[in-house]
Design a protein around this motif. Sequence first.
Motif, PDB file in Angstrom:
ATOM      1  N   GLY A   1       0.823  -1.209   0.000  1.00 52.54           N
ATOM      2  CA  GLY A   1       0.000   0.000   0.000  1.00 52.54           C
ATOM      3  C   GLY A   1       0.850   1.249   0.000  1.00 52.54           C
ATOM      4  N   VAL A   2       0.689   2.076   1.027  1.00 53.60           N
ATOM      5  CA  VAL A   2       1.447   3.325   1.116  1.00 53.60           C
ATOM      6  C   VAL A   2       2.638   3.193   2.060  1.00 53.60           C
ATOM      7  CG1 VAL A   2      -0.561   4.741   0.580  1.00 53.60           C
ATOM      8  CG2 VAL A   2      -0.017   4.236   2.960  1.00 53.60           C
ATOM      9  N   ARG A   3       3.013   1.971   2.421  1.00 53.54           N
ATOM     10  CA  ARG A   3       4.118   1.756   3.358  1.00 53.54           C
ATOM     11  C   ARG A   3       5.212   0.895   2.739  1.00 53.54           C
ATOM     12  NH1 ARG A   3       2.147   3.661   8.150  1.00 53.54           N
ATOM     13  NH2 ARG A   3      -0.109   3.868   8.124  1.00 53.54           N
ATOM     14  N   VAL A   4       6.441   1.188   3.182  1.00 53.34           N
ATOM     15  CA  VAL A   4       7.590   0.369   2.809  1.00 53.34           C
ATOM     16  C   VAL A   4       8.289  -0.073   4.091  1.00 53.34           C
ATOM     17  CG1 VAL A   4       7.958   1.324   0.518  1.00 53.34           C
ATOM     18  CG2 VAL A   4       8.960   2.478   2.497  1.00 53.34           C
ATOM     19  N   PHE A   5       9.021  -1.195   3.991  1.00 50.61           N
ATOM     20  CA  PHE A   5       9.602  -1.808   5.176  1.00 50.61           C
ATOM     21  C   PHE A   5      11.077  -2.123   4.949  1.00 50.61           C
ATOM     22  CE2 PHE A   5       5.113  -2.715   4.966  1.00 50.61           C
ATOM     23  CZ  PHE A   5       4.661  -2.489   6.253  1.00 50.61           C
ATOM     24  N   THR A   6      11.882  -1.870   5.978  1.00 50.89           N
ATOM     25  CA  THR A   6      13.302  -2.196   5.941  1.00 50.89           C
ATOM     26  C   THR A   6      13.473  -3.688   6.209  1.00 50.89           C
ATOM     27  OG1 THR A   6      13.690  -1.884   8.311  1.00 50.89           O
ATOM     28  CG2 THR A   6      13.793   0.087   6.895  1.00 50.89           C
ATOM     29  N   PRO A   7      14.674  -4.229   5.969  1.00 50.78           N
ATOM     30  CA  PRO A   7      14.917  -5.636   6.297  1.00 50.78           C
ATOM     31  C   PRO A   7      14.681  -5.963   7.766  1.00 50.78           C
ATOM     32  CG  PRO A   7      16.624  -4.827   4.836  1.00 50.78           C
ATOM     33  CD  PRO A   7      15.809  -3.632   5.223  1.00 50.78           C
ATOM     34  N   ASP A   8      14.810  -4.955   8.645  1.00 52.69           N
ATOM     35  CA  ASP A   8      14.572  -5.163  10.075  1.00 52.69           C
ATOM     36  C   ASP A   8      13.102  -5.049  10.450  1.00 52.69           C
ATOM     37  OD1 ASP A   8      17.284  -5.520  10.537  1.00 52.69           O
ATOM     38  OD2 ASP A   8      17.624  -3.371  10.870  1.00 52.69           O
ATOM     39  N   GLY A   9      12.254  -4.717   9.458  1.00 48.57           N
ATOM     40  CA  GLY A   9      10.827  -4.628   9.719  1.00 48.57           C
ATOM     41  C   GLY A   9      10.320  -3.247  10.093  1.00 48.57           C
ATOM     42  N   ASP A  10      11.206  -2.234  10.079  1.00 46.53           N
ATOM     43  CA  ASP A  10      10.762  -0.871  10.371  1.00 46.53           C
ATOM     44  C   ASP A  10       9.869  -0.367   9.234  1.00 46.53           C
ATOM     45  OD1 ASP A  10      12.136  -0.760  12.750  1.00 46.53           O
ATOM     46  OD2 ASP A  10      13.938   0.132  11.860  1.00 46.53           O
ATOM     47  N   SER A  11       8.774   0.277   9.601  1.00 48.61           N
ATOM     48  CA  SER A  11       7.793   0.753   8.630  1.00 48.61           C
ATOM     49  C   SER A  11       7.961   2.249   8.377  1.00 48.61           C
ATOM     50  CB  SER A  11       6.380   0.478   9.154  1.00 48.61           C
ATOM     51  OG  SER A  11       5.412   1.108   8.341  1.00 48.61           O
ATOM     52  N   TYR A  12       7.874   2.643   7.110  1.00 46.16           N
ATOM     53  CA  TYR A  12       7.918   4.054   6.714  1.00 46.16           C
ATOM     54  C   TYR A  12       6.676   4.364   5.880  1.00 46.16           C
ATOM     55  CZ  TYR A  12      12.855   4.464   8.100  1.00 46.16           C
ATOM     56  OH  TYR A  12      14.025   4.500   8.805  1.00 46.16           O
ATOM     57  N   LEU A  13       6.094   5.514   6.130  1.00 45.69           N
ATOM     58  CA  LEU A  13       4.964   5.982   5.332  1.00 45.69           C
ATOM     59  C   LEU A  13       5.527   6.661   4.083  1.00 45.69           C
ATOM     60  CD1 LEU A  13       1.840   6.225   5.362  1.00 45.69           C
ATOM     61  CD2 LEU A  13       2.128   8.456   6.468  1.00 45.69           C
ATOM     62  N   ASP A  14       5.151   6.177   2.927  1.00 41.27           N
ATOM     63  CA  ASP A  14       5.751   6.614   1.676  1.00 41.27           C
ATOM     64  C   ASP A  14       4.916   7.714   1.025  1.00 41.27           C
ATOM     65  OD1 ASP A  14       7.070   6.961  -0.673  1.00 41.27           O
ATOM     66  OD2 ASP A  14       6.843   4.906  -1.390  1.00 41.27           O
ATOM     67  N   PHE A  15       5.343   8.964   1.213  1.00 42.55           N
ATOM     68  CA  PHE A  15       4.691  10.094   0.554  1.00 42.55           C
ATOM     69  C   PHE A  15       5.592  10.670  -0.541  1.00 42.55           C
ATOM     70  CE2 PHE A  15       0.669  11.999   2.368  1.00 42.55           C
ATOM     71  CZ  PHE A  15       0.205  10.793   2.861  1.00 42.55           C
ATOM     72  N   GLY A  16       6.431   9.769  -1.094  1.00 41.19           N
ATOM     73  CA  GLY A  16       7.236  10.126  -2.252  1.00 41.19           C
ATOM     74  C   GLY A  16       6.874   9.271  -3.443  1.00 41.19           C
ATOM     75  N   ALA A  17       6.389   8.055  -3.161  1.00 46.33           N
ATOM     76  CA  ALA A  17       5.955   7.109  -4.203  1.00 46.33           C
ATOM     77  C   ALA A  17       7.015   6.919  -5.281  1.00 46.33           C
ATOM     78  CB  ALA A  17       4.626   7.566  -4.828  1.00 46.33           C
TER      79      ALA A  17
END
Length: 394
Positions: free
Chosen positions: A21-37
């Motif tokens: 969806g609108v989120r991306v995740f690091t290998p460690d599982g940290d979530s970022y809200l992606d408002f750059g797409a």
Amino acid sequence: MISPVLPTYARAKVAFERGEGVRVFTPDGDSYLDFGAGVAVTSCGHSHPHLVQALTEQAQKIWHTSNLYQMPGQEKLAQRLIEHSFADTVFFTNSGAEALECSIKMARKYQSAVGHPEKYRLVTFEGAFHGRTLATIAAGGQAKYLEGFGPKVDGFDQVPFGDHEALKAAIGPATAGILIEPVQGEGGIRPVPPQCLRGLRELCDANGLLLIYDEVQCGIGRTGKLFAYEWSGAAPDIMAVAKGIGGGFPMGACLATEKAAQGMTAGTHGSTFGGNPLATAVGNAVLDVILAPGFLEAVQQRALTLKQKLASLKDRHPAVIEEVRGQGLMVGIKCRLPNTALQQAALDQHLLVIGAGDNVVRLLPPLIVTDADVAEAVDKLDRACLVLEAKPAA
């Protein structure tokens, strides 16, 4: 460790291995809200089930044949773009820069085909960004992209953004057309007023010029209509699109009227990979999503919500935010501090935003963004501004 990748990007020290969806995740599982797409690319968000299915199904059939043969998926996508735009014909590419190259060549070839080979120059606008090829950096005219790459490719005349008198003065006997972004992206999210686009259309018609739009960033639903020019009603003769049309799969396209494209006969242009079965399968899936009933209306509603919340944010943080501008889900925050400071502060809050010219930070969320996502993003920006305000002045 020195990266084996050419160091042409100042990359953030974070990597992502998956998205949803609108989120991306690091290998460690940290979530970022992606408002750059991915710079206005993942129009349908990350791992959209319909896009994944379309790509997977096509990958199990055939990946590539080249444009030496007919491709049904390409024909289908071209027809849909024609049905929902001004165009009569489409040429597929792999990127926005290639779509602009095709547009530039087409404009020159048209003038040659109608008996005016001396007409090859395009009027462009300061602050524009049209790509990284030798021709498109010349079209953009920005010194930072031209420096060190030898003589500037001839054929482009820049005028100040919004200077109507300079525009008229730039038109001469060698002018073939006018190239403009309906909303400048890299230049700092600067929309061209609808009446100005209509004026450009009239100017081109009066002088036998072609009007070319660069909708690489502002097209494919980004402004709340499939194409940004629709807000003005001033259709172009040629238009370049890319980014959102592939939803993350590399693809671009040059759309044109039959008249503008009359010089592009067999052998005049080509692309090995452009419009291959994988790309057009995804492109058709993207249009399935964006052209679904109510989708673009929802984009307009989310855009209004975002604009209202950012106006309130500006009022709370006048030391950080000078102005909020843009159209649809293509929004710019002009900063009083260096825009890189706000970009980094947002990243620290696990919010991805994109820098731009004119000291602007861009918000370019996936078009599937919800009101809850918008509220969360603005809350993260609020916290980022508080952190910046708490720092002692340098």
